[in-house]
Design a protein around this motif. Structure first.
Motif, short mmCIF file in Angstrom:
data_model
loop_
_atom_site.label_atom_id
_atom_site.label_comp_id
_atom_site.label_asym_id
_atom_site.label_seq_id
_atom_site.Cartn_x
_atom_site.Cartn_y
_atom_site.Cartn_z
N ALA A 11 -2.37 3.20 -4.09
CA ALA A 11 -2.68 4.38 -4.66
C ALA A 11 -2.10 4.40 -6.02
O ALA A 11 -2.96 4.58 -7.18
N GLU A 36 -2.14 -4.56 -6.98
CA GLU A 36 -1.47 -3.94 -6.04
C GLU A 36 -0.12 -4.76 -5.74
O GLU A 36 0.91 -4.29 -5.35
N LEU A 45 1.22 10.56 -2.71
CA LEU A 45 -0.19 10.12 -2.65
C LEU A 45 -1.03 11.38 -2.84
O LEU A 45 -2.23 11.58 -3.58
N ARG A 51 0.10 1.89 1.40
CA ARG A 51 -0.79 2.99 1.09
C ARG A 51 -0.32 3.41 -0.26
O ARG A 51 -1.51 3.74 -1.18
N GLN A 108 6.20 3.63 7.06
CA GLN A 108 5.66 2.29 7.06
C GLN A 108 6.32 1.32 6.00
O GLN A 108 6.39 1.79 4.88
N SER A 120 5.66 0.77 1.91
CA SER A 120 4.74 1.63 1.43
C SER A 120 3.43 1.07 0.99
O SER A 120 3.05 1.49 -0.31
N GLU A 146 6.41 9.79 0.46
CA GLU A 146 5.18 8.74 0.19
C GLU A 146 3.92 9.85 0.32
O GLU A 146 3.19 9.79 -0.59
N GLU A 147 4.04 10.96 1.23
CA GLU A 147 2.67 11.84 1.50
C GLU A 147 2.68 12.56 0.04
O GLU A 147 1.46 12.92 -0.50
#
Length: 366
Positions: free
Chosen positions: A75, A84, A267, A71, A66, A69, A263-264
């Motif tokens: 976070a 944010e 997170l 998300r 996405q 980023s 990114e994962e």
């Protein structure tokens, strides 16, 4: 001629030169095992939660992530206690540095200011972008010269860079000192505080400028996932920027520069409190050990707020580094920083720290 087809800044451009990899050292010296304490990487490796997250996401690597980023930005904002809208993630904090130059500085007109013997990416990016790069001398014993930085700016200064904690010295500026610096900069100049090593400072609230970004309007803070979070190989960093600047940087950045797996992993590691706490514990203990043992071995060592220690051995630093390499220990000779008498050693796991100290003792007193 090919030289006539490229910009003049490129003709004498000297690229960033990283240290030798473990594989290169093994091949060059005929070693089966090496201890790498040269790149300030996480002594624990990667977070178990991050590894699991990457494995779960691997099947989706054919998909685009996405854009921007969101998300991850949410976070980071939650973890750092900042809105944010201030957060811009990048392909390493190097990408955010590059974007700041592209968005703020006009080639051939503007300048940026930093101090000597510091992280090379500021100067490299300035030259690549055709922006004048000004260096000021450090203070006595490598002290960060905040007053001199203020004196070096003019009406065309777009950014003033301060790395705190500093690479390669490990020295840090107090937040109150940096607030004073931001207050005396001319209108139009941005103070960029690179806090890549801030996780290892103590107490961090005395040093970090992150909480002041919304208030001061002329301060940007850079952070990375490469050190305390153990994601150096995935290339992920971020900037906490004033709102007026964050909006322009997001508009100017290329799409999808933060990859899906990075990114994962980020997170997940933001939720891995056990890994983060253990990282800090290992670094603090190892740093304390180095600062005790290095002087006992006849070296001058500088106090550090980072995950490394800079020291000066009683014999030529290049020879000491070479002898360490022969014994399978990789440290960073600081010649490339303009400090040929000094060495930087990263804090590793306990066994790695002990292997380094044993090898160094053999070299200096064997």
């Amino acid at each position: 001629m090919s030289s006539q087809r490229v910009r003049p800044e490129i003709l004498d451009f000297k690229p960033y030169v990283p240290g030798l990899s473990e594989e290169e050292i093994k091949e060059r010296y005929g070693l089966k095992q090496v201890v790498k304490l040269a790149s300030n990487e996480n002594p624990l490796g990667a977070s178990p939660l991050a590894r699991e997250a990457v494995a779960r996401a691997a099947g989706r690597m054919f998909r685009y992530p996405q854009n921007h980023s969101p998300r991850l930005a949410a976070a980071i904002a939650k973890a750092m206690g900042i809105a944010e809208a201030h957060i811009v993630a990048g392909n390493g904090s190097d990408e955010v540095i590059d974007l700041l130059f592209r968005v703020l500085a006009q080639p051939g007109k503007d300048n940026v200011v930093c101090y000597e013997h510091c992280f090379s990416m500021y100067g490299l990016t300035a030259r690549l972008c055709g922006v004048e790069y000004r260096e000021v001398p450090r203070g006595e014993d490598y002290r960060l010269p905040l007053e001199s930085l203020a004196e070096a700016v003019d009406a065309n200064t777009k950014m003033v860079f301060v790395t705190s904690p500093d690479n390669p010295t490990g020295l840090a500026a107090k937040a109150e000192e940096l607030q004073v610096l931001s207050g005396v900069l001319p209108e139009g100049a941005l103070l960029v505080v690179d806090e890549a090593y801030m996780d290892f400072s103590w107490p961090p609230e005395e040093y970090s400028m992150l909480a002041f970004v919304p208030e001061l309007k002329n301060v940007a803070v850079l952070r990375t996932f490469s050190k305390a979070y153990g994601l150096a190989g995935l290339r992920l960093g971020y900037g906490a920027l004033p709102l007026w600047l964050a909006e322009h940087v997001r508009r100017a950045r290329p799409p999808f520069t933060v990859n899906l797996l990075a990114e994962e992993a980020a997170l997940a590691v933001l939720e891995d409190d056990a890994f983060y706490s253990e990282t800090l514990s290992v670094v603090f203990k190892g740093r304390e050990l180095f600062l005790k043992r290095l002087p006992e071995l006849g070296c001058q060592a500088w106090p550090s707020q980072a995950n490394f220690v800079m020291f000066r051995p009683p014999y030529p630093a290049d020879q000491v580094c070479e002898e360490l390499l022969k014994r399978g220990v990789i440290v960073r000779h600081l010649k490339s920083f303009g400090l040929p008498e000094n060495i930087r050693v990263s804090v590793g796991a306990q066994a790695e720290n002990e292997a380094f100290l044993k090898a160094l003792e053999e070299i200096l007193h064997g």
